[in-house]
Write an enzyme that holds these catalytic residues in place. Structure first.
Site, PDB file in Angstrom:
ATOM      1  N   GLY A   1     -27.447  13.182   4.242  1.00 14.43           N
ATOM      2  CA  GLY A   1     -28.653  13.337   5.424  1.00 14.43           C
ATOM      3  C   GLY A   1     -29.162  14.813   5.644  1.00 14.43           C
ATOM      4  N   THR A   2     -28.152  15.643   5.974  1.00 15.52           N
ATOM      5  CA  THR A   2     -28.637  16.783   6.433  1.00 15.52           C
ATOM      6  C   THR A   2     -29.367  17.502   5.369  1.00 15.52           C
ATOM      7  OG1 THR A   2     -26.769  17.131   7.679  1.00 15.52           O
ATOM      8  CG2 THR A   2     -27.898  18.949   7.781  1.00 15.52           C
TER       9      THR A   2
ATOM     10  N   LYS B   1     -31.117  25.172  12.587  1.00 20.26           N
ATOM     11  CA  LYS B   1     -31.239  23.730  12.979  1.00 20.26           C
ATOM     12  C   LYS B   1     -30.291  23.489  14.005  1.00 20.26           C
ATOM     13  CE  LYS B   1     -27.869  22.266   9.730  1.00 20.26           C
ATOM     14  NZ  LYS B   1     -27.396  21.712   8.376  1.00 20.26           N
TER      15      LYS B   1
ATOM     16  N   GLN C   1     -13.223  19.611  11.180  1.00 18.56           N
ATOM     17  CA  GLN C   1     -12.985  19.726  12.391  1.00 18.56           C
ATOM     18  C   GLN C   1     -11.933  20.723  12.706  1.00 18.56           C
ATOM     19  OE1 GLN C   1     -14.111  17.388  14.788  1.00 18.56           O
ATOM     20  NE2 GLN C   1     -12.939  18.752  16.275  1.00 18.56           N
TER      21      GLN C   1
ATOM     22  N   ASP D   1     -21.789  15.469   2.016  1.00 22.76           N
ATOM     23  CA  ASP D   1     -21.219  14.206   2.368  1.00 22.76           C
ATOM     24  C   ASP D   1     -22.021  13.035   2.216  1.00 22.76           C
ATOM     25  OD1 ASP D   1     -19.493  12.349   3.357  1.00 22.76           O
ATOM     26  OD2 ASP D   1     -19.103  13.335   5.003  1.00 22.76           O
TER      27      ASP D   1
ATOM     28  N   GLY E   1       0.622  -1.172  -0.139  1.00 23.58           N
ATOM     29  CA  GLY E   1      -0.088  -0.010   0.110  1.00 23.58           C
ATOM     30  C   GLY E   1       0.882   1.172  -0.067  1.00 23.58           C
ATOM     31  N   GLU E   2       2.154   1.200   0.071  1.00 18.71           N
ATOM     32  CA  GLU E   2       2.883   2.431   0.041  1.00 18.71           C
ATOM     33  C   GLU E   2       3.071   3.156  -1.102  1.00 18.71           C
ATOM     34  OE1 GLU E   2       7.050   1.721   1.600  1.00 18.71           O
ATOM     35  OE2 GLU E   2       6.218   0.692   3.549  1.00 18.71           O
TER      36      GLU E   2
ATOM     37  N   ARG F   1     -27.690  20.444  15.653  1.00 19.67           N
ATOM     38  CA  ARG F   1     -26.771  19.291  15.488  1.00 19.67           C
ATOM     39  C   ARG F   1     -27.331  18.287  16.561  1.00 19.67           C
ATOM     40  NH1 ARG F   1     -24.844  18.032  11.149  1.00 19.67           N
ATOM     41  NH2 ARG F   1     -23.862  19.350   9.742  1.00 19.67           N
TER      42      ARG F   1
END
Length: 305
Positions: A211-212, A177, A77, A208, A17-18, A179
């Site tokens: 859902g939201t 809204k 994040q 993504d 995988g490298e 979260r």
């Protein structure tokens, strides 16, 4: 105009995988614009590929690197919003800058504009406003009398206001809204204009799992909207997002910031791609010139908010 030579870095993937990148042509003494998709094949692999390729470019004696990453992962994040969590967005900025040859970054609709402050190098954060406003004008034949722009949350209010302004100062409202967990939220109410019988446009930096967005659109429809169009700069479509948008017949417009084969769009009739390629090319061209101006591409100056 100016011709910029283009080379493709060849990546060898080893059995474990490298990855090993190789530059096919000399770049000694050249300033390199390194285009790299950071959601392909997945963010973790892509970040590692980017870091190793940056090292390759440095050791090939380039004079500087401008990183062109239309989608930047890990930007959600961006603060400690609960105890004992990292600030991954800051870490990614530090990793990018650990190679001192990286002199600048060009990206599109980074998740929060103030994250430019995580970088010490200049960041050109392009916006999808120009691309989406042109698409909408064309799609609606310039008739925007019954169109409103809806920010899906407070965080997206400035982005959506810019789009509304580019469309001739059409009305904007905000969905309030709360979260309730990762990729989950509960919708409370709409602030602003009535959306009864209106065509509603939502402009997101990314979708993504969807859902939201789907929840917001269903709520908007129950409130009496006539149609909803969802514009998203980065269509990630994780998990079963594609199936859910397809089943609910929600119209989504997204840019090609995340690489996909053209057959992908043929198989997903709910999804309309709009290209950022020439916009990105113009930005690179401006950045490559002394006295170039990226801001004039998007007319950001009359969109100060």
């Amino acid at each position: 105009g100016m011709h910029i030579p283009q080379y493709r870095i060849e990546f060898t993937v080893f059995a474990n995988g490298e990855v090993l990148p190789r530059i096919p042509h000399t770049i000694r003494g050249q300033h390199v614009f390194f285009l790299h998709a950071l959601q392909h094949p997945d963010p973790n692999t892509a970040v590692m590929m980017m870091l190793i390729a940056n090292d390759d470019i440095k050791r090939a004696s380039a004079s500087g690197i401008t990183l062109v990453t239309p989608y930047l992962p890990y930007m959600r994040q961006d603060r400690k919003d609960q105890p004992r969590v990292p600030i991954s967005a800051r870490l990614l900025a530090d990793l990018i800058e650990s190679n001192h040859l990286v002199k600048g970054l060009i990206t599109i609709d980074m998740h929060a504009e103030q994250e430019q402050g995580f970088f010490s190098i200049p960041v050109d954060n392009l916006t999808g406003v120009k691309i989406f406003s042109e698409y909408i004008q064309e799609k609606f034949g310039g008739d925007l009398a019954d169109v409103v722009v809806m920010a899906p949350d407070f965080g997206g209010a400035v982005r959506n206001r810019r789009l509304a302004r580019a469309l001739g100062d059409i009305p904007v409202c905000i969905l309030e809204k709360r979260r309730t967990g990762p990729n989950q939220s509960e919708i409370l109410y709409v602030i602003g204009e009535s959306i009864v019988d209106k065509r509603v446009i939502i402009y997101e930096d990314m979708i993504d799992t969807g859902g939201t967005a789907i929840e917001a659109i269903e709520k908007i429809m129950t409130m009496g909207a006539r149609e909803v169009y969802l514009c998203a700069t980065h269509g990630i479509f994780s998990r079963n997002a594609a199936r859910r948008f397809s089943e609910k017949e929600i119209a989504v417009v997204c840019t090609n910031s995340i690489p996909r084969g053209t057959d992908y769009y043929r198989n997903e009739p709910w999804l309309t791609p709009v290209s950022i390629t020439s916009y990105l090319a113009d930005a690179i061209f401006q950045a490559a010139q002394v006295g170039g101006s990226i801001s004039k591409l998007s007319d950001r100056n009359d969109q100060k908010l």
